[in-house]
Design a protein around this motif. Structure first.
Motif, short mmCIF file in Angstrom:
data_model
loop_
_atom_site.label_atom_id
_atom_site.label_comp_id
_atom_site.label_asym_id
_atom_site.label_seq_id
_atom_site.Cartn_x
_atom_site.Cartn_y
_atom_site.Cartn_z
N GLN A 6 46.41 34.18 45.98
CA GLN A 6 45.77 32.89 46.23
C GLN A 6 46.31 32.42 47.58
O GLN A 6 47.43 31.94 47.67
CB GLN A 6 46.09 31.89 45.12
CG GLN A 6 45.52 32.29 43.77
CD GLN A 6 45.91 31.30 42.69
OE1 GLN A 6 46.76 31.58 41.85
NE2 GLN A 6 45.27 30.15 42.68
N CYS A 23 40.58 33.23 45.20
CA CYS A 23 41.40 34.16 44.42
C CYS A 23 40.92 35.57 44.72
O CYS A 23 39.72 35.87 44.61
CB CYS A 23 41.25 33.87 42.92
SG CYS A 23 42.04 35.09 41.85
N CYS A 92 45.05 31.45 39.29
CA CYS A 92 44.15 32.53 38.95
C CYS A 92 45.00 33.62 38.30
O CYS A 92 46.17 33.82 38.68
CB CYS A 92 43.50 33.05 40.24
SG CYS A 92 42.33 34.38 40.05
#
Lengths: 115, 114
Positions: A6, A23, A92
């Motif tokens: 990220q 992500c 994520c």
């Protein structure tokens, strides 16, 4: 090896702006699952969405939408018309289907929505 | 909706002491996990547990750590001789068999080692 990136460490937006959290993931598996979690200041992990690798349909849930693109190994998350309550850290995560299904989390993006 | 319950929500312990973090997974779940999140960092996998034994563990999960399912409902993480760097949020998770659908995290125990 599994990896989730990220790239955005922190994002600040003004209320009502749209914001996209990026992500990018790496995996050798052909069957895997992708997730987004929200972590508010209270610390718990709030489940937002789960996606399996065979389902590339984008999804919309209220102000939230997700864009899954296998070709670029990305699973981006967009908040439309952001609100102050959206302020949190967003993670994520990737789970490979055949290996214990433990999660690999990205480093998180801290979103601040200013009034 | 079924929940994974973790107790206590916050624990303070002195360096060198043993601490046990407790989790009650969802009742029909078969796979259990512990994760750790050092303040300001990402959530990291520690260990997975299935059929009364460890199925996978990370390099973080060294001899200082152990897990147990003592009575069919609780799932515990024991940290022997805590160190300052063990201060973190510890998350328990569980899931049913099959895919990771239904994977559920508890709300975490914040451990502070002083």
């Amino acid at each position: 090896a599994q990896k989730v990136t990220q790239a955005q460490t922190e994002i600040s937006v003004v209320e009502k702006e749209d914001v996209t959290l990026d992500c990018v993931y790496e995996t050798r598996d052909t069957t895997y699952y992708l997730f987004w979690y929200k972590q508010p200041p209270s610390g718990e992990l709030v489940f937002l969405i789960r996606r399996n690798s065979f389902d590339e349909q984008n999804e919309i849930s209220g102000r939230y939408s997700w864009n899954f693109q296998k070709s670029t190994s990305s699973f981006n998350f967009t908040i439309t018309a952001s609100q102050v309550v959206d302020s949190a850290v967003y993670f994520c995560a990737l789970s490979e289907a055949l290996i214990g299904q433990n999660f690999v989390f990205g480093p998180g993006t801290r979103l601040s929505v200013l009034p | 909706e079924p929940e994974v319950t973790q107790t206590p929500s916050h624990q303070v312990t002195q360096m060198g002491q043993e601490v046990i973090l407790r989790c009650v997974p969802i009742s029909n779940h078969l796979y259990f996990y512990w994760y750790r999140q050092i303040l300001g960092q990402k959530v990291e996998f520690l260990v997975s547990f299935y059929n009364n034994e460890i199925s996978e563990k990370s390099e973080i999960f060294d001899d200082q750590f152990s897990v147990e399912r003592p009575d069919g409902s609780n799932f515990t993480l024991k940290i022997r001789s805590t160190k300052l760097e063990d201060s973190a949020m510890y998350f328990c998770a569980s899931r049913p068999g099959g895919s990771s659908y239904g994977y559920t995290f508890g709300s975490g125990t914040r451990l502070t080692v002083v």
